[in-house]
Design an enzyme around this catalytic site. Sequence first.
Site, PDB file in Angstrom:
ATOM      1  CD  GLU A  76       9.466   0.417  -8.003  1.00 38.62           C
ATOM      2  OE1 GLU A  76       9.380   1.287  -9.074  1.00 38.62           O
ATOM      3  OE2 GLU A  76       9.204   1.109  -6.684  1.00 38.62           O
ATOM      4  CB  CYS A 105      15.109  -2.077   0.671  1.00 34.40           C
ATOM      5  SG  CYS A 105      13.561  -1.858   1.066  1.00 34.40           S
ATOM      6  CB  CYS A 152       1.009  -4.019   0.617  1.00 34.75           C
ATOM      7  SG  CYS A 152       1.101  -4.309   2.620  1.00 34.75           S
ATOM      8  CB  CYS A 197       0.322   1.977   5.723  1.00 34.13           C
ATOM      9  SG  CYS A 197       0.470   0.446   6.506  1.00 34.13           S
ATOM     10  CB  CYS A 200       2.718   2.966   2.492  1.00 32.74           C
ATOM     11  SG  CYS A 200       3.410   1.659   1.505  1.00 32.74           S
ATOM     12  CB  CYS A 259      10.989   4.314   3.882  1.00 36.16           C
ATOM     13  SG  CYS A 259      10.069   3.350   4.912  1.00 36.16           S
TER      14      CYS A 259
END
Length: 361
Positions: A108, A121, A128, A132, A135, A354
């Site tokens: 995305e 962005c 990933c 985290c 996230c 975010c």
Amino acid sequence: MKLVRKHAIGHIDPMNKTSFYGLSYNDLELLLKEHQLNPYGARVLFNWVYKKRRAGLPPNLAQVTKKFLNENISFELPHVLKDQKVIQNHQNSTQKFLISFGDSRTVECVLIPFQGKYTLCLSSQVGCAMKCSFCYTGTQGLSRNLSSEEIVGQLLSTYHWLEDQGHNLRISNLVFMGQGEPLHNFEAVQKACSIFLSQYGLSIGKEKISISTAGYLPGLKKWLASSLDVNLALSLHSTNRSIRDELIPLNKAYPLEDILELLKKWPLGPKRFITFEYLLIKDLNDREEDAHLLAELLSNYSALINLIPFNPFPGSTYERPEEEKIESFQRVLSEYSTPAMLRKTKGEDILAACGQLSSLA
Ligand code: SF4
């Protein structure tokens, strides 16, 4: 056919064409020279593809160059599979895109309106590896790195989508804050930036591109040793070791102290600074005392603090602090010399804010 140097752009295989969008301006010039073609074609092509954003080959290119490009270079872009919009007001809407690549993997990216222009962005990886805890992307694990052409492709596909919709606003700022840890895929991100920065193409200013890292020290070291000159943003999120370990497990391998030590050597030109992102999470890192510790820690850096109230996502256990808590945190920071700003969250209705991006949409 003579092969081009592998370290520069990979070899040309007529069955498997080289993507145009993975070639820096210098790569393209060199490629044309090595095939006894006029290197000025690089300038014509960059102008046509990136500045004018036109399809096909430019008419003012020599026939022999056109033939070479048709046989060896692909101009195929990733596809926009899905777009979702959240309206703030009539002219102001954040747009999230699901972009698909040749192997059907998706990422995305998010287009954010700001003062008559757009910030895009970008994602740097499918998923990933950093996990985290705040996230959504981190819940997916890493599928693979994006290539430089796939990173550049996100921008061009978004531009073509905007033009198809009749919008002519410029994408003036780029932030690597989508899916992935950009410094875990440094070479591809660096090459993509060199294409974005090229004066013959998009010509985006170095101060308009930001790379955000969770603190991947090997990548920071590579960046420091390179000539890449764009903005750095570090996700700091807590000055407390065990809380930062919880939020960013990478902190156990590469603790904040080591990162900050390295950043003392970070080259910054006049009026340039490092952005330190601080995610505000209810009852975890949002006390006034945390604000004092943050400001004191950064007092010797050329820094900007970017406060980001937590954006919930499906299954997350954290919460956003109340408005009064956010205001009192800001009030404490305003007593210090380091500037701090509160990021206005845009796009949380469509999980475009975010920490909310996913490849699973
Ligand atoms: S915050 Fe960034 S580095 Fe951390 S898991 Fe999410 S995408 Fe990866």
